[in-house]
Every structure is written in C-alpha cells, then in structure tokens.
Enzyme design. Sequence first.
Site, PDB file in Angstrom:
ATOM      1  N   TYR A  49       0.825  -1.212   0.000  1.00  0.00           N
ATOM      2  CA  TYR A  49       0.000   0.000   0.000  1.00  0.00           C
ATOM      3  C   TYR A  49       0.857   1.260   0.000  1.00  0.00           C
ATOM      4  O   TYR A  49       0.545   2.235  -0.680  1.00  0.00           O
ATOM      5  CB  TYR A  49      -0.944  -0.001   1.214  1.00  0.00           C
ATOM      6  CG  TYR A  49      -1.875  -1.193   1.263  1.00  0.00           C
ATOM      7  CD1 TYR A  49      -2.375  -1.751   0.091  1.00  0.00           C
ATOM      8  CD2 TYR A  49      -2.259  -1.762   2.471  1.00  0.00           C
ATOM      9  CE1 TYR A  49      -3.216  -2.848   0.131  1.00  0.00           C
ATOM     10  CE2 TYR A  49      -3.106  -2.860   2.516  1.00  0.00           C
ATOM     11  CZ  TYR A  49      -3.568  -3.405   1.346  1.00  0.00           C
ATOM     12  OH  TYR A  49      -4.404  -4.492   1.388  1.00  0.00           O
TER      13      TYR A  49
HETATM   14  C1  COA Z   1      -0.906  -8.224   0.714  1.00  0.00           C
HETATM   15  C2  COA Z   1      -0.772  -9.197  -0.417  1.00  0.00           C
HETATM   16  C3  COA Z   1      -2.094  -9.296  -1.174  1.00  0.00           C
HETATM   17  C4  COA Z   1       0.305  -8.676  -1.399  1.00  0.00           C
HETATM   18  O1  COA Z   1       0.482  -9.636  -2.407  1.00  0.00           O
HETATM   19  P1  COA Z   1       1.934 -10.020  -2.925  1.00  0.00           P
HETATM   20  O2  COA Z   1       1.745 -10.797  -4.156  1.00  0.00           O
HETATM   21  O3  COA Z   1       2.722 -10.626  -1.825  1.00  0.00           O
HETATM   22  O4  COA Z   1       2.484  -8.540  -3.230  1.00  0.00           O
HETATM   23  P2  COA Z   1       3.622  -8.125  -4.235  1.00  0.00           P
HETATM   24  O5  COA Z   1       4.390  -9.306  -4.687  1.00  0.00           O
HETATM   25  O6  COA Z   1       3.043  -7.242  -5.252  1.00  0.00           O
HETATM   26  O7  COA Z   1       4.546  -7.259  -3.327  1.00  0.00           O
HETATM   27  C5  COA Z   1       5.153  -7.894  -2.278  1.00  0.00           C
HETATM   28  C6  COA Z   1       6.653  -8.067  -2.558  1.00  0.00           C
HETATM   29  O8  COA Z   1       6.995  -8.553  -3.837  1.00  0.00           O
HETATM   30  C7  COA Z   1       8.034  -7.761  -4.409  1.00  0.00           C
HETATM   31  N1  COA Z   1       7.839  -7.788  -5.846  1.00  0.00           N
HETATM   32  C8  COA Z   1       7.001  -7.045  -6.557  1.00  0.00           C
HETATM   33  N2  COA Z   1       7.094  -7.385  -7.863  1.00  0.00           N
HETATM   34  C9  COA Z   1       8.005  -8.381  -7.947  1.00  0.00           C
HETATM   35  C10 COA Z   1       8.525  -9.164  -9.014  1.00  0.00           C
HETATM   36  N3  COA Z   1       8.126  -8.970 -10.273  1.00  0.00           N
HETATM   37  N4  COA Z   1       9.427 -10.119  -8.730  1.00  0.00           N
HETATM   38  C11 COA Z   1       9.814 -10.325  -7.459  1.00  0.00           C
HETATM   39  N5  COA Z   1       9.369  -9.611  -6.415  1.00  0.00           N
HETATM   40  C12 COA Z   1       8.474  -8.644  -6.655  1.00  0.00           C
HETATM   41  C13 COA Z   1       7.806  -6.449  -3.798  1.00  0.00           C
HETATM   42  O9  COA Z   1       8.968  -5.642  -3.771  1.00  0.00           O
HETATM   43  C14 COA Z   1       7.397  -6.832  -2.414  1.00  0.00           C
HETATM   44  O10 COA Z   1       8.513  -7.206  -1.665  1.00  0.00           O
HETATM   45  P3  COA Z   1       8.527  -6.985  -0.123  1.00  0.00           P
HETATM   46  O11 COA Z   1       7.175  -7.379   0.420  1.00  0.00           O
HETATM   47  O12 COA Z   1       9.625  -7.860   0.326  1.00  0.00           O
HETATM   48  O13 COA Z   1       8.773  -5.519  -0.025  1.00  0.00           O
HETATM   49  C15 COA Z   1      -0.335 -10.587   0.046  1.00  0.00           C
HETATM   50  O14 COA Z   1       0.943 -10.484   0.635  1.00  0.00           O
HETATM   51  C16 COA Z   1      -1.290 -11.217   1.031  1.00  0.00           C
HETATM   52  O15 COA Z   1      -2.237 -11.872   0.634  1.00  0.00           O
HETATM   53  N6  COA Z   1      -1.038 -11.034   2.336  1.00  0.00           N
HETATM   54  C17 COA Z   1      -1.829 -11.651   3.384  1.00  0.00           C
HETATM   55  C18 COA Z   1      -3.253 -11.176   3.359  1.00  0.00           C
HETATM   56  C19 COA Z   1      -3.361  -9.694   3.520  1.00  0.00           C
HETATM   57  O16 COA Z   1      -2.698  -9.104   4.365  1.00  0.00           O
HETATM   58  N7  COA Z   1      -4.235  -9.098   2.719  1.00  0.00           N
HETATM   59  C20 COA Z   1      -4.499  -7.703   2.802  1.00  0.00           C
HETATM   60  C21 COA Z   1      -5.377  -7.454   3.975  1.00  0.00           C
HETATM   61  S1  COA Z   1      -5.787  -5.754   4.098  1.00  0.00           S
END
Ligand code: COA
Length: 187
Positions: free
Chosen positions: A156
């Site tokens: 976010y």
């Molecule tokens: C929040 C959530 C939806 C984010 O999804 P995600 O797929 O993990 O998110 P992203 O991959 O876009 O970003 C997360 C990480 O990936 C990294 N990233 C983004 N694009 C990337 C890529 N192409 N290759 C590798 N890493 C990447 C980001 O830098 C980030 O790293 P960090 O977390 O170590 O800083 C997921 O983590 C989740 O389901 N969490 C638990 C449930 C939750 O909290 N939901 C929200 C409730 S409000």
Amino acid sequence: MTAMPSAQHYVRLSGEEFRSRLREALDIYVEAMRYPPGTAEQRAPMWLTHVLREGWRSVAALDDEGRLVGIAYGYRGKPGQWWHEQVRRGVVEREGEQTAATWLDDYFELTEIHVRPGAQGRGTGEDLLRMLLDGVPDSRVLLSTPEGDSRAWKLYRRVGFDDVLRQYRFTGDPRPFAVLGRALPLE
Ligand SMILES: CC(C)(COP(=O)(O)OP(=O)(O)OC[C@H]1O[C@@H](n2cnc3c(N)ncnc32)[C@H](O)[C@@H]1OP(=O)(O)O)[C@@H](O)C(=O)NCCC(=O)NCCS
C-alpha cells in the site's frame, strides 16, 4: 510454506464467476490472513452480498492450470454500509466533518486483496491492485488493514496510500487497524 506456481494471467470476474469461485477465494483469504478454518463459512454470505453492491468489481490471478492464486474485490462506498459508517465515525471524531466528507463522499472501497502465501512476493498483489483500480470512476480509494509490519503495508505504501486513520478499533474487533487512502487514478 509450499511454493506455488506464479500467477500466469489475470482476469476480471463477473458476479457469476466470482460466486462459482467463492470457495476457492475464501480458502485463499483464510490461508493468507491465517484465520481459523470456520472463518470461511462465516464470511461467505457477506462476500455474496457484496457482489450486489453498486460498483462491485473483482479481479483474479490464475496459475497455468486455471487455479486461483489471488483475488481482489471492492465496490463503491456509501452511507449506510457498515464499514463506511465505522470509518466515518472515526474520521469525524479525530479530524472533523470536513475531512470525513473529503474522504468519504466519492470513494471505492478496496474490500479484499489476498494472494496465496506460497505465491506472494512476486508482484501478484500489486498487479491485482492496479488492475482492480484501473477504470474505477470514483475519485478516491480507501481500505483498512491491521496495524503491523506486513507485505500488505509495503504494497500500500509503495502505491502511494496515505494514512486516514491509525490505531483505529472497529466495533467487535479487538485489533488496531489503519484506514488508508489515496486519490484515483493510480499513476
Ligand atoms: C498483501 C498481499 C495481497 C500482497 O500480495 P503479494 O503478491 O505478496 O504482493 P507483491 O508481490 O506485489 O509485493 C510484495 C513483494 O513482492 C516484491 N515484488 C514485486 N514485484 C516483484 C517481481 N516482479 N518479482 C519479485 N518480487 C516482486 C515487492 O517488492 C514486495 O517485496 P517486499 O514485500 O519484500 O517488499 C499478500 O501479501 C497477502 O495476501 N497477504 C496476506 C493477506 C493480507 O494481508 N491481505 C491484505 C489485507 S488488508
């Protein structure tokens, strides 16, 4: 944590498609949020009700076999909705009516966004968020998330969400939450 294949493609879900994938979507939600298993049954009727709300939209991330890897949905926020009234109460108490009106008059509520734990950290969450918000007609987007250091927070902040309320207690939930928001469209 089991490694999962990355999301291969993203699709917008119609209400009907969402309903048919509800079980799968709730499984991801329960796993990602580390909620107890019975949570899925509890939430199912609410998620189905949300589909009927004005401006509802959903996007899904699928793997190469068509299985759900991530899910996001939201809708236009409106007076009378539980979340709207809770957030409004908090903003009015802390910042006054004017600020509440600025945030809450014309916004999209990002209600849920979840990626399977084994598939997180590869950009799927950000892709889902951007696709969900692309073309939303409302002038702002708001969401709530538990306080704490999490991937959700990083995501976010990365896409420019600001604080609307911090350390906020929703009725019936002992955990402190943040409400975050930003103007639309995203860059
Ligand atoms: C929040 C959530 C939806 C984010 O999804 P995600 O797929 O993990 O998110 P992203 O991959 O876009 O970003 C997360 C990480 O990936 C990294 N990233 C983004 N694009 C990337 C890529 N192409 N290759 C590798 N890493 C990447 C980001 O830098 C980030 O790293 P960090 O977390 O170590 O800083 C997921 O983590 C989740 O389901 N969490 C638990 C449930 C939750 O909290 N939901 C929200 C409730 S409000």
